[in-house]
Design an enzyme around this catalytic site. Sequence first.
Site, PDB file in Angstrom:
ATOM      1  N   ASP A  51       0.775  -1.270   0.031  1.00 31.61           N
ATOM      2  CA  ASP A  51       0.043   0.192   0.046  1.00 31.61           C
ATOM      3  C   ASP A  51       1.027   1.268   0.053  1.00 31.61           C
ATOM      4  O   ASP A  51       2.217   1.181   0.344  1.00 31.61           O
ATOM      5  CB  ASP A  51      -0.865   0.007   1.374  1.00 31.61           C
ATOM      6  CG  ASP A  51      -2.014  -0.933   1.287  1.00 31.61           C
ATOM      7  OD1 ASP A  51      -2.329  -1.547   0.291  1.00 31.61           O
ATOM      8  OD2 ASP A  51      -2.567  -1.213   2.263  1.00 31.61           O
TER       9      ASP A  51
ATOM     10  N   ARG B 150      -1.848  -0.541  -8.096  1.00 30.21           N
ATOM     11  CA  ARG B 150      -3.234  -0.211  -7.924  1.00 30.21           C
ATOM     12  C   ARG B 150      -3.471   1.437  -8.013  1.00 30.21           C
ATOM     13  O   ARG B 150      -2.695   2.107  -7.250  1.00 30.21           O
ATOM     14  CB  ARG B 150      -3.699  -0.525  -6.345  1.00 30.21           C
ATOM     15  CG  ARG B 150      -4.941   0.174  -5.916  1.00 30.21           C
ATOM     16  CD  ARG B 150      -4.972   0.100  -4.224  1.00 30.21           C
ATOM     17  NE  ARG B 150      -5.254  -1.407  -3.931  1.00 30.21           N
ATOM     18  CZ  ARG B 150      -4.755  -1.980  -2.742  1.00 30.21           C
ATOM     19  NH1 ARG B 150      -4.210  -0.830  -1.950  1.00 30.21           N
ATOM     20  NH2 ARG B 150      -4.535  -2.965  -2.450  1.00 30.21           N
TER      21      ARG B 150
HETATM   22  P1  FDA Z   1     -15.115   9.380  -3.410  1.00 29.88           P
HETATM   23  O1  FDA Z   1     -14.109   9.801  -2.337  1.00 29.88           O
HETATM   24  O2  FDA Z   1     -15.449  10.095  -4.570  1.00 29.88           O
HETATM   25  O3  FDA Z   1     -15.956   8.364  -2.889  1.00 29.88           O
HETATM   26  C1  FDA Z   1     -17.096   7.713  -3.683  1.00 29.88           C
HETATM   27  C2  FDA Z   1     -18.199   7.144  -2.937  1.00 29.88           C
HETATM   28  O4  FDA Z   1     -17.682   6.478  -1.923  1.00 29.88           O
HETATM   29  C3  FDA Z   1     -18.637   8.457  -1.787  1.00 29.88           C
HETATM   30  O5  FDA Z   1     -19.927   8.428  -1.652  1.00 29.88           O
HETATM   31  C4  FDA Z   1     -17.886   8.014  -0.353  1.00 29.88           C
HETATM   32  O6  FDA Z   1     -18.728   8.610   0.439  1.00 29.88           O
HETATM   33  C5  FDA Z   1     -17.755   6.459  -0.386  1.00 29.88           C
HETATM   34  N1  FDA Z   1     -16.664   6.078   0.052  1.00 29.88           N
HETATM   35  C6  FDA Z   1     -15.368   6.293  -0.444  1.00 29.88           C
HETATM   36  N2  FDA Z   1     -14.555   5.622   0.450  1.00 29.88           N
HETATM   37  C7  FDA Z   1     -15.104   5.203   1.387  1.00 29.88           C
HETATM   38  C8  FDA Z   1     -14.657   4.833   2.729  1.00 29.88           C
HETATM   39  N3  FDA Z   1     -13.413   4.374   2.848  1.00 29.88           N
HETATM   40  N4  FDA Z   1     -15.671   4.646   3.689  1.00 29.88           N
HETATM   41  C9  FDA Z   1     -17.027   4.747   3.287  1.00 29.88           C
HETATM   42  N5  FDA Z   1     -17.409   5.277   2.295  1.00 29.88           N
HETATM   43  C10 FDA Z   1     -16.624   5.745   1.233  1.00 29.88           C
HETATM   44  N6  FDA Z   1      -5.461   5.335  -0.511  1.00 29.88           N
HETATM   45  C11 FDA Z   1      -4.271   5.420  -0.475  1.00 29.88           C
HETATM   46  O7  FDA Z   1      -3.770   6.613  -0.263  1.00 29.88           O
HETATM   47  N7  FDA Z   1      -3.141   4.542  -0.448  1.00 29.88           N
HETATM   48  C12 FDA Z   1      -3.542   3.163  -0.586  1.00 29.88           C
HETATM   49  O8  FDA Z   1      -2.742   2.281  -0.505  1.00 29.88           O
HETATM   50  C13 FDA Z   1      -5.084   2.901  -0.837  1.00 29.88           C
HETATM   51  N8  FDA Z   1      -5.513   1.499  -0.924  1.00 29.88           N
HETATM   52  C14 FDA Z   1      -6.801   1.512  -1.374  1.00 29.88           C
HETATM   53  C15 FDA Z   1      -7.141   0.097  -1.676  1.00 29.88           C
HETATM   54  C16 FDA Z   1      -8.638   0.068  -2.338  1.00 29.88           C
HETATM   55  C17 FDA Z   1      -9.105  -1.116  -2.618  1.00 29.88           C
HETATM   56  C18 FDA Z   1      -9.640   1.181  -2.340  1.00 29.88           C
HETATM   57  C19 FDA Z   1     -10.989   0.970  -2.796  1.00 29.88           C
HETATM   58  C20 FDA Z   1      -8.934   2.363  -1.786  1.00 29.88           C
HETATM   59  C21 FDA Z   1      -7.705   2.520  -1.429  1.00 29.88           C
HETATM   60  N9  FDA Z   1      -7.127   3.754  -0.906  1.00 29.88           N
HETATM   61  C22 FDA Z   1      -6.054   3.960  -0.857  1.00 29.88           C
HETATM   62  C23 FDA Z   1      -8.243   4.921  -0.876  1.00 29.88           C
HETATM   63  C24 FDA Z   1      -8.403   5.748  -1.814  1.00 29.88           C
HETATM   64  O9  FDA Z   1      -7.219   6.555  -1.952  1.00 29.88           O
HETATM   65  C25 FDA Z   1      -9.550   6.853  -1.684  1.00 29.88           C
HETATM   66  O10 FDA Z   1      -9.387   7.752  -0.660  1.00 29.88           O
HETATM   67  C26 FDA Z   1     -10.896   6.234  -1.358  1.00 29.88           C
HETATM   68  O11 FDA Z   1     -11.115   4.934  -1.864  1.00 29.88           O
HETATM   69  C27 FDA Z   1     -11.938   7.100  -1.350  1.00 29.88           C
HETATM   70  O12 FDA Z   1     -12.136   7.722  -2.782  1.00 29.88           O
HETATM   71  P2  FDA Z   1     -13.055   7.116  -3.777  1.00 29.88           P
HETATM   72  O13 FDA Z   1     -12.167   6.900  -5.069  1.00 29.88           O
HETATM   73  O14 FDA Z   1     -13.709   5.659  -3.405  1.00 29.88           O
HETATM   74  O15 FDA Z   1     -14.044   8.263  -4.406  1.00 29.88           O
END
Ligand code: FDA
Length: 305
Positions: free
Chosen positions: A127, A177
């Site tokens: 990560d 990722r």
């Molecule tokens: P956005 O923030 O626009 O969210 C879209 C929708 O999903 C919103 O409705 C939001 O409320 C909901 N949502 C999103 N994340 C949520 C959460 N955690 N809990 C509840 N609701 C949520 N980051 C990083 O810096 N280093 C890493 O190694 C990783 N690894 C990683 C693995 C995986 C499998 C995922 C899905 C995400 C990560 N992340 C991460 C986190 C990523 O960078 C990001 O901050 C979150 O996924 C939130 O952004 P979204 O792309 O989901 O969009």
Amino acid sequence: MTFSGFNRLIVASLPYLPKALVGLIARRYVAGETVEEALEVVKRLNEQGFEATLDILGEHVEFPGEASAVADAYVDLYCRIADSGLRSNISLKPTHLGLAIDGQICRESLSRILAAARETDNFLRIDMENSPYTDDTLALYRTCLEQYLRVGLVLQAYLYRSGDDLTNLMSSPLNFRLCKGIYREPPEIAIQDRAAINHNFLILLKQAFEGGAYVAIATHDRPLIAQAEELIRQLNIPPSRFEFQALYGVPMKGKLETLLAAGYKVRIYVPFGEAWYDYSLRRLKENPHLAGYVLKNMFQHRRVH
Ligand code: FDA
């Protein structure tokens, strides 16, 4: 009080609530405290068609002994995955293996974990944490690649540097990722505007596809997923070149099942372990709606039984 005001109030109160009560809310995001509980969740996900990546919760260990114990736990986890025949790899955070104490401690721990990954023929994802660790994490990844090819890392679309990092990384076969980035970073190094982060996400995705990388598209943002699908169609990228990823418990309104039905691989990030409390508070702060939602479910549940 509005619904969102109510949710925010719940979130603000979380640190003052009894841990057991937060635990009820946490169940949604965390697959339990033990390996057995986590494997049970992975089994269920596999049965539904999902792949998994298991993460032992924790970060920023302070003592070498702790880092070593975490490495032992990951080595054991690879064996348990292999013994159970489940479809799961592993994701881990470098500071959980001591990166904040000393790079050498972290490299030694990682080396043991990689040996277990090789023995069980499995994959390891490193990560990406906040920006003070970006360079060290990239260096760690390169050291890992020299030992074992089935290792990958993470790039964050909010960092201005990610395009250059991607270009450099693609000089070797790359499995990464792509996510937006979860830490608070200063404007000098990170895009702050949501739409601009999404735009960069798609630019990086295109760059990766054109450069031949394998991409794990990690987002819950459904419009962004739709744009990624559109790009996949335009560039005619076969499903063997990418997968979608989501965090366990984040509501996706059926989108993940739709992706599976389209023939795409979908992997769920499944965190577990004793450090569930801090992780759950972070998840709830990111999405205050969930606090109200989960609380509502709890009371509905009580009424039924
Ligand atoms: P956005 O923030 O626009 O969210 C879209 C929708 O999903 C919103 O409705 C939001 O409320 C909901 N949502 C999103 N994340 C949520 C959460 N955690 N809990 C509840 N609701 C949520 N980051 C990083 O810096 N280093 C890493 O190694 C990783 N690894 C990683 C693995 C995986 C499998 C995922 C899905 C995400 C990560 N992340 C991460 C986190 C990523 O960078 C990001 O901050 C979150 O996924 C939130 O952004 P979204 O792309 O989901 O969009």
